[in-house]
Design an enzyme around this catalytic site. Structure first.
Site, PDB file in Angstrom:
ATOM      1  CE1 TYR A  44       0.777 -19.593   2.556  1.00 24.32           C
ATOM      2  CE2 TYR A  44       1.712 -18.128   0.902  1.00 24.32           C
ATOM      3  CZ  TYR A  44       0.739 -18.402   1.846  1.00 24.32           C
ATOM      4  OH  TYR A  44      -0.259 -17.504   2.081  1.00 24.32           O
TER       5      TYR A  44
ATOM      6  CG  ASN B 192      -3.924 -18.558  12.144  1.00 24.52           C
ATOM      7  OD1 ASN B 192      -4.264 -18.983  13.238  1.00 24.52           O
ATOM      8  ND2 ASN B 192      -3.196 -17.456  12.000  1.00 24.52           N
TER       9      ASN B 192
ATOM     10  CD  GLU C 289       4.243  -7.813  12.141  1.00 23.12           C
ATOM     11  OE1 GLU C 289       5.099  -8.437  11.486  1.00 23.12           O
ATOM     12  OE2 GLU C 289       3.273  -8.360  12.680  1.00 23.12           O
TER      13      GLU C 289
ATOM     14  CB  CYS D 225      -1.492 -16.550   8.922  1.00 21.97           C
ATOM     15  SG  CYS D 225      -2.936 -15.612   9.417  1.00 21.97           S
ATOM     16  CG  HIS D 226       0.336 -10.668   9.549  1.00 22.57           C
ATOM     17  ND1 HIS D 226      -0.050 -11.219  10.757  1.00 22.57           N
ATOM     18  CD2 HIS D 226       1.366  -9.834   9.814  1.00 22.57           C
ATOM     19  CE1 HIS D 226       0.710 -10.725  11.716  1.00 22.57           C
ATOM     20  NE2 HIS D 226       1.580  -9.883  11.171  1.00 22.57           N
TER      21      HIS D 226
END
Length: 178
Positions: free
Chosen positions: A98, A126, A161, A134-135
């Site tokens: 962030y 989002n 991922e 956003c993850h």
């Protein structure tokens, strides 16, 4: 008019919204701020943008490179849209804090600094989860908190991922000292 479509994903039901040409929303069932940008009246309909989104999601959940995004048009303030544009730059399999996003926003807006909490609010709101990733946003301490879809789903997406989750603090799990 906004249109909607339901997609049964490996993470549970996904609710899609679109304006006829663009994807305007993608929420996981039960997600915080679920469908918060939709008008009261919507109509279920199959649209080309929903077919494109489902194809993208199918490749993504299969662990393949999903290819180009369908056309996106998330509803939000200029600040939120700028944060979401930064989220789109986070590569698959990587994360960003962030604070790092706040620093980019400060530079974009010609400021010395920007509140990471303000960025967190934009990330949380989002309206197009997964596609606007956003993850991939984590706390400065390596904490995997702050995902509107639930930490369990954030972990599943990051694992899909190929992110090394041993590098992060997962709330509710015991951690040994290194």
């Amino acid at each position: 008019m906004e249109y909607t479509f339901h997609y049964p994903s490996p993470l549970g039901e996904i609710f899609l919204a679109g304006d006829g040409e663009h994807l305007t929303g993608l929420w996981l069932e039960g997600q915080k701020y679920f469908a918060s940008t939709l008008p009261r009246e919507t109509s279920d309909r199959e649209l080309p943008v929903f077919a494109q989104t489902v194809q993208w999601l199918e490749r993504y959940f299969a662990g393949k490179e999903p290819g180009p995004l369908p056309p996106l048009a998330p509803h939000g303030s200029l600040f939120r849209r700028q944060v979401w544009e930064i989220l789109l730059t986070i590569p698959r399999g990587e994360t960003l804090t962030y604070g790092a996003i706040a620093a980019r926003m400060a530079a974009l807006r010609g400021r010395e600094s920007m509140s990471a909490q303000a960025v967190g609010g934009a990330v949380a709101h989002n309206p197009i989860s997964i596609l606007i990733p956003c993850h991939r946003v984590v706390g400065a301490s390596g904490s995997l908190t702050g995902y509107a879809g639930g930490v369990d789903k954030k972990i599943a997406l990051l694992r899909l991922e190929g992110v090394d989750l041993s590098l992060f603090f997962i709330p509710g799990q015991r951690h040994s000292a290194l």
